[in-house]
Structure formats: C-alpha cells, structure tokens
Motif scaffolding. Structure first.
Motif, PDB file in Angstrom:
ATOM      1  N   ALA A 115       0.781  -1.263   0.026  1.00 24.93           N
ATOM      2  CA  ALA A 115      -0.101  -0.119  -0.334  1.00 24.93           C
ATOM      3  C   ALA A 115       0.882   1.270   0.111  1.00 24.93           C
ATOM      4  N   PHE A 116       0.098   2.385   0.107  1.00 24.20           N
ATOM      5  CA  PHE A 116       0.788   3.652   0.172  1.00 24.20           C
ATOM      6  C   PHE A 116       0.266   4.495   1.048  1.00 24.20           C
ATOM      7  N   ASP A 117       1.112   5.079   1.840  1.00 22.71           N
ATOM      8  CA  ASP A 117       0.634   6.325   2.693  1.00 22.71           C
ATOM      9  C   ASP A 117       0.364   7.652   2.019  1.00 22.71           C
ATOM     10  N   MET A 118      -0.550   8.483   1.999  1.00 20.09           N
ATOM     11  CA  MET A 118      -0.460   9.696   1.424  1.00 20.09           C
ATOM     12  C   MET A 118      -0.197  10.537   2.563  1.00 20.09           C
ATOM     13  N   HIS A 119       0.737  11.570   2.181  1.00 14.28           N
ATOM     14  CA  HIS A 119       0.675  12.711   3.100  1.00 14.28           C
ATOM     15  C   HIS A 119       0.844  14.106   2.499  1.00 14.28           C
ATOM     16  N   THR A 120       0.324  15.122   3.219  1.00 14.57           N
ATOM     17  CA  THR A 120       0.198  16.350   2.522  1.00 14.57           C
ATOM     18  C   THR A 120       0.351  17.407   3.293  1.00 14.57           C
ATOM     19  N   ARG A 121       0.755  18.528   2.922  1.00 13.18           N
ATOM     20  CA  ARG A 121       0.852  19.862   3.748  1.00 13.18           C
ATOM     21  C   ARG A 121       0.335  20.846   3.005  1.00 13.18           C
ATOM     22  N   PRO A 122      -0.105  22.007   3.495  1.00 12.45           N
ATOM     23  CA  PRO A 122      -0.528  23.240   2.763  1.00 12.45           C
ATOM     24  C   PRO A 122       0.608  23.962   1.995  1.00 12.45           C
ATOM     25  N   THR A 123       0.232  24.634   0.923  1.00 15.55           N
ATOM     26  CA  THR A 123       1.243  25.332   0.159  1.00 15.55           C
ATOM     27  C   THR A 123       0.860  26.940   0.402  1.00 15.55           C
ATOM     28  N   ARG A 124       1.834  27.608   0.283  1.00 11.77           N
ATOM     29  CA  ARG A 124       1.808  28.993   0.297  1.00 11.77           C
ATOM     30  C   ARG A 124       2.014  29.514  -1.170  1.00 11.77           C
ATOM     31  N   GLU A 125       1.447  30.783  -1.547  1.00  7.84           N
ATOM     32  CA  GLU A 125       1.705  31.261  -2.744  1.00  7.84           C
ATOM     33  C   GLU A 125       2.264  32.765  -2.587  1.00  7.84           C
ATOM     34  N   PHE A 126       3.324  32.788  -3.372  1.00  3.88           N
ATOM     35  CA  PHE A 126       3.755  34.584  -3.152  1.00  3.88           C
ATOM     36  C   PHE A 126       3.717  34.828  -4.614  1.00  3.88           C
ATOM     37  N   VAL A 127       3.027  36.231  -4.713  1.00  5.05           N
ATOM     38  CA  VAL A 127       2.892  36.706  -6.077  1.00  5.05           C
ATOM     39  C   VAL A 127       3.843  38.029  -6.226  1.00  5.05           C
ATOM     40  N   TYR A 128       4.546  37.866  -7.244  1.00  5.37           N
ATOM     41  CA  TYR A 128       5.372  39.364  -7.698  1.00  5.37           C
ATOM     42  C   TYR A 128       5.034  39.787  -8.705  1.00  5.37           C
ATOM     43  N   GLU A 129       4.351  41.001  -8.722  1.00  6.00           N
ATOM     44  CA  GLU A 129       3.736  41.617  -9.808  1.00  6.00           C
ATOM     45  C   GLU A 129       4.473  42.727 -10.499  1.00  6.00           C
ATOM     46  N   ASN A 130       4.507  43.164 -11.695  1.00  8.25           N
ATOM     47  CA  ASN A 130       5.093  43.979 -12.361  1.00  8.25           C
ATOM     48  C   ASN A 130       6.746  43.819 -12.316  1.00  8.25           C
ATOM     49  N   ILE A 131       7.449  42.706 -12.408  1.00  9.91           N
ATOM     50  CA  ILE A 131       8.642  42.474 -12.274  1.00  9.91           C
ATOM     51  C   ILE A 131       9.328  42.981 -13.503  1.00  9.91           C
ATOM     52  N   VAL A 132      10.196  43.824 -13.584  1.00  9.16           N
ATOM     53  CA  VAL A 132      10.742  44.417 -14.989  1.00  9.16           C
ATOM     54  C   VAL A 132      11.938  43.370 -15.205  1.00  9.16           C
ATOM     55  N   LEU A 133      11.869  42.872 -16.657  1.00  2.00           N
ATOM     56  CA  LEU A 133      13.336  41.992 -16.903  1.00  2.00           C
ATOM     57  C   LEU A 133      14.152  42.767 -17.241  1.00  2.00           C
ATOM     58  N   LYS A 134      15.606  42.703 -16.690  1.00  2.00           N
ATOM     59  CA  LYS A 134      16.558  43.280 -17.179  1.00  2.00           C
ATOM     60  C   LYS A 134      17.321  42.520 -18.534  1.00  2.00           C
ATOM     61  N   PRO A 135      17.959  43.198 -19.136  1.00  3.20           N
ATOM     62  CA  PRO A 135      18.709  42.450 -20.487  1.00  3.20           C
ATOM     63  C   PRO A 135      19.681  41.663 -19.813  1.00  3.20           C
ATOM     64  N   TYR A 136      19.872  40.673 -20.511  1.00  2.00           N
ATOM     65  CA  TYR A 136      20.907  39.648 -20.072  1.00  2.00           C
ATOM     66  C   TYR A 136      22.117  39.587 -21.474  1.00  2.00           C
ATOM     67  N   PRO A 137      23.155  39.430 -21.220  1.00  2.00           N
ATOM     68  CA  PRO A 137      24.191  39.512 -22.061  1.00  2.00           C
ATOM     69  C   PRO A 137      24.047  38.353 -23.114  1.00  2.00           C
ATOM     70  N   ARG A 138      23.932  38.701 -24.338  1.00  2.00           N
ATOM     71  CA  ARG A 138      23.799  37.453 -25.441  1.00  2.00           C
ATOM     72  C   ARG A 138      24.893  36.811 -25.761  1.00  2.00           C
ATOM     73  N   SER A 139      24.840  35.496 -25.993  1.00 11.08           N
ATOM     74  CA  SER A 139      26.052  34.633 -26.322  1.00 11.08           C
ATOM     75  C   SER A 139      25.749  34.172 -27.706  1.00 11.08           C
ATOM     76  N   ASP A 140      26.596  33.306 -28.149  1.00 10.60           N
ATOM     77  CA  ASP A 140      26.683  33.177 -29.772  1.00 10.60           C
ATOM     78  C   ASP A 140      25.331  31.923 -29.705  1.00 10.60           C
ATOM     79  N   THR A 141      25.123  31.256 -28.750  1.00  9.01           N
ATOM     80  CA  THR A 141      23.982  30.458 -28.854  1.00  9.01           C
ATOM     81  C   THR A 141      22.557  31.038 -28.857  1.00  9.01           C
ATOM     82  N   ASP A 142      22.577  32.063 -28.562  1.00  7.65           N
ATOM     83  CA  ASP A 142      21.168  32.758 -28.644  1.00  7.65           C
ATOM     84  C   ASP A 142      20.601  32.910 -30.038  1.00  7.65           C
ATOM     85  N   GLU A 143      19.117  32.784 -30.046  1.00  5.72           N
ATOM     86  CA  GLU A 143      18.643  33.036 -31.330  1.00  5.72           C
ATOM     87  C   GLU A 143      18.022  34.376 -31.545  1.00  5.72           C
TER      88      GLU A 143
END
Length: 143
Positions: A115-143
């Motif tokens: 048989a199997f015993d099932m265990h659970t625990r609560p989850t918490r959710e963290f939402v971060y909105e309006n995160i602005v992406l910064k450019p990253y250095p391009r490499s030769d493998t980027d498309e």
C-alpha cells in the motif's frame, strides 16, 4: 531548485508566482492499496491517476492536479509487504494549461508493495507583480 529561462524584450514587466509547501506533513489517507485500479480524489485539487510499474518492474505512482485549485503539496510513502516504509527515489512534473501531472518513482518492485500512505501539507503562494526584466548578455547560442 528550479530555474526558468524567460525570453522577452528588456523592460517587459511580468508576474511571477511561487508556490511552496509550508508546514508539517499530515497523513491524509492511510493505505492506498498497491493494486488499486482507477482514479481517486485526493483532496486539494488532486486525483490519483494510477499505480503501475516501469520497464525495470519498479513502482510508479502518478497524480494529476488542477494547478489553480491545488492547495496542498502531496507525498506518498510505499509500504512493503514486510511493513518497511520506502520513500520515493525521484519524481517528475509536467503540465500545460493549468493541469499538472506528477510522477513518483520508488526503488522497489510493485509486487513487493502492499500500500501507500499519502501525506500532504499546505502550500503558500507568493505573487510578485510588475517585475521588470533586465537585459542579459547575449551569447553565440542565442537565437
């Protein structure tokens, strides 16, 4: 640790959602039979998808969940015919459009599991909105 690669224009704002298991594990369902055939509601937006074996005759247990409805983290412990408790050896997760499938692998033959015993625990959710992406250095493998 999980990582993701986001390809977007610099300056694009995104929303990042993190869900983490938090709190003490609780036994929710004792002794799901290893020979169970069918599907079973597990609570917290999750369903048992199936119990089977892989090409090496080792146990595979799969669940499916609706990501938005999922409020609990799930874990299963295999109980052998001798009463030994065997934790999973690995797991994998895949999903699309809010439906997630999680596969748990165990280092024991299905014929040795009672048989199997099932265990659970609560989850918490963290939402971060309006995160602005910064450019990253391009490499030769980027498309």
């Amino acid at each position: 640790m999980r990582s993701a690669c986001l390809k977007s224009s610099p300056g694009t704002a995104v929303t990042i959602v993190l869900r983490v298991g938090a709190g003490k594990w609780e036994i929710q369902r004792e002794k799901v039979p290893a020979d169970f055939n069918g599907s079973m509601g597990l609570g917290g937006g999750a369903f048992l998808q199936g119990i089977s074996k892989n090409a090496d005759d080792l146990v595979v247990l799969a669940i499916v969940l609706q990501q938005e409805a999922n409020t609990r983290q799930h874990e299963f412990v295999a109980v052998t015919n001798d009463g030994e408790r065997v934790p999973r050896s690995s797991w994998s997760r895949t999903g699309q459009n809010g439906i997630v499938s999680i596969q748990f692998d165990y280092p024991v033959a299905l014929s040795d599991v009672r048989a199997f015993d099932m265990h659970t625990r609560p989850t918490r959710e963290f939402v971060y909105e309006n995160i602005v992406l910064k450019p990253y250095p391009r490499s030769d493998t980027d498309e």
